[in-house]
Design a protein around this motif. Structure first.
Motif, PDB file in Angstrom:
ATOM      1  N   ILE A  10       0.850  -1.203   0.000  1.00 61.76           N
ATOM      2  CA  ILE A  10       0.000   0.000   0.000  1.00 61.76           C
ATOM      3  C   ILE A  10       0.880   1.246   0.000  1.00 61.76           C
ATOM      4  N   GLU A  13      -0.901   7.392  -1.252  1.00 61.31           N
ATOM      5  CA  GLU A  13      -2.086   7.867  -1.960  1.00 61.31           C
ATOM      6  C   GLU A  13      -3.273   6.942  -1.726  1.00 61.31           C
ATOM      7  N   GLU A  14      -3.043   5.637  -1.835  1.00 62.18           N
ATOM      8  CA  GLU A  14      -4.113   4.663  -1.625  1.00 62.18           C
ATOM      9  C   GLU A  14      -4.570   4.683  -0.167  1.00 62.18           C
ATOM     10  N   TRP A  17      -6.686   7.726   0.437  1.00 61.76           N
ATOM     11  CA  TRP A  17      -7.971   7.595  -0.260  1.00 61.76           C
ATOM     12  C   TRP A  17      -8.893   6.640   0.495  1.00 61.76           C
ATOM     13  N   LEU A  18      -8.359   5.523   0.971  1.00 58.81           N
ATOM     14  CA  LEU A  18      -9.162   4.561   1.732  1.00 58.81           C
ATOM     15  C   LEU A  18      -9.626   5.156   3.058  1.00 58.81           C
ATOM     16  N   TYR A  37     -12.422  -5.817   0.818  1.00 59.83           N
ATOM     17  CA  TYR A  37     -11.439  -5.147  -0.038  1.00 59.83           C
ATOM     18  C   TYR A  37     -10.153  -5.945  -0.159  1.00 59.83           C
ATOM     19  N   ARG A  41      -8.428  -6.685  -3.704  1.00 63.72           N
ATOM     20  CA  ARG A  41      -7.282  -5.824  -3.989  1.00 63.72           C
ATOM     21  C   ARG A  41      -6.127  -6.630  -4.589  1.00 63.72           C
ATOM     22  N   ARG A  94       2.259   0.635 -11.128  1.00 62.35           N
ATOM     23  CA  ARG A  94       1.631   1.244  -9.953  1.00 62.35           C
ATOM     24  C   ARG A  94       0.326   1.930 -10.329  1.00 62.35           C
ATOM     25  N   TRP A  98      -3.288   0.844  -9.050  1.00 64.79           N
ATOM     26  CA  TRP A  98      -4.058   1.834  -8.301  1.00 64.79           C
ATOM     27  C   TRP A  98      -5.450   2.009  -8.910  1.00 64.79           C
ATOM     28  N   GLU A  99      -5.524   2.078 -10.239  1.00 71.13           N
ATOM     29  CA  GLU A  99      -6.830   2.207 -10.901  1.00 71.13           C
ATOM     30  C   GLU A  99      -7.711   0.995 -10.615  1.00 71.13           C
ATOM     31  N   ASN A 101      -7.439  -1.091  -8.015  1.00 68.83           N
ATOM     32  CA  ASN A 101      -7.763  -1.128  -6.588  1.00 68.83           C
ATOM     33  C   ASN A 101      -8.805  -0.083  -6.211  1.00 68.83           C
ATOM     34  N   LYS A 102      -8.778   1.057  -6.876  1.00 68.83           N
ATOM     35  CA  LYS A 102      -9.780   2.092  -6.611  1.00 68.83           C
ATOM     36  C   LYS A 102     -11.174   1.571  -6.975  1.00 68.83           C
TER      37      LYS A 102
END
Length: 114
Positions: A10, A13-14, A17-18, A37, A41, A94, A98-99, A101-102
């Motif tokens: 992690i 940024e993630e 955001w979480l 999640y 993830r 990355r 990230w996309e 996982n979002k």
């Protein structure tokens, strides 16, 4: 809110955001969200490893793992778009992760009815 720190790979940024996404959740709801999640993830390091495998073996495995079946098939048929696509994905692993996982986080929240 430190529950998310235990997620492998992690990044800041993630994590932020979480924390913002689950800001209004109770502790129990946050734990349920985390459990869902975690199952959805993808670890960025795994995506990188699979991209690199695509340089010497079957290209596109990482795309299948991220539920991008069409791109996965295209990569297999074109040898990772002549390796260029695989190299680009390895550089941008990355961002790709990230996309994914979002979207997985939003789907997890929706699944729990949050």
């Amino acid at each position: 809110m430190t529950d998310f720190v235990s997620l492998p790979g992690i990044e800041q940024e993630e994590l932020l955001w979480l924390q913002e996404l689950t800001r209004d959740y109770s502790i129990e709801t946050r734990q349920r969200f985390l459990a869902v999640y975690e199952g959805r993830r993808k670890d960025p390091q795994l995506i990188l490893i699979l991209c690199l495998v695509g340089l010497i073996g079957p290209a596109g495995i990482h795309r299948f793992l991220m539920n991008q079946v069409g791109m996965g098939v295209l990569y297999i048929l074109t040898v990772g778009l002549c390796w260029i696509g695989t190299i680009v994905d390895a550089v941008n692993y990355r961002k790709l992760t990230w996309e994914y996982n979002k979207k997985a986080a939003l789907q997890s929240a929706a699944l729990l009815g949050l």
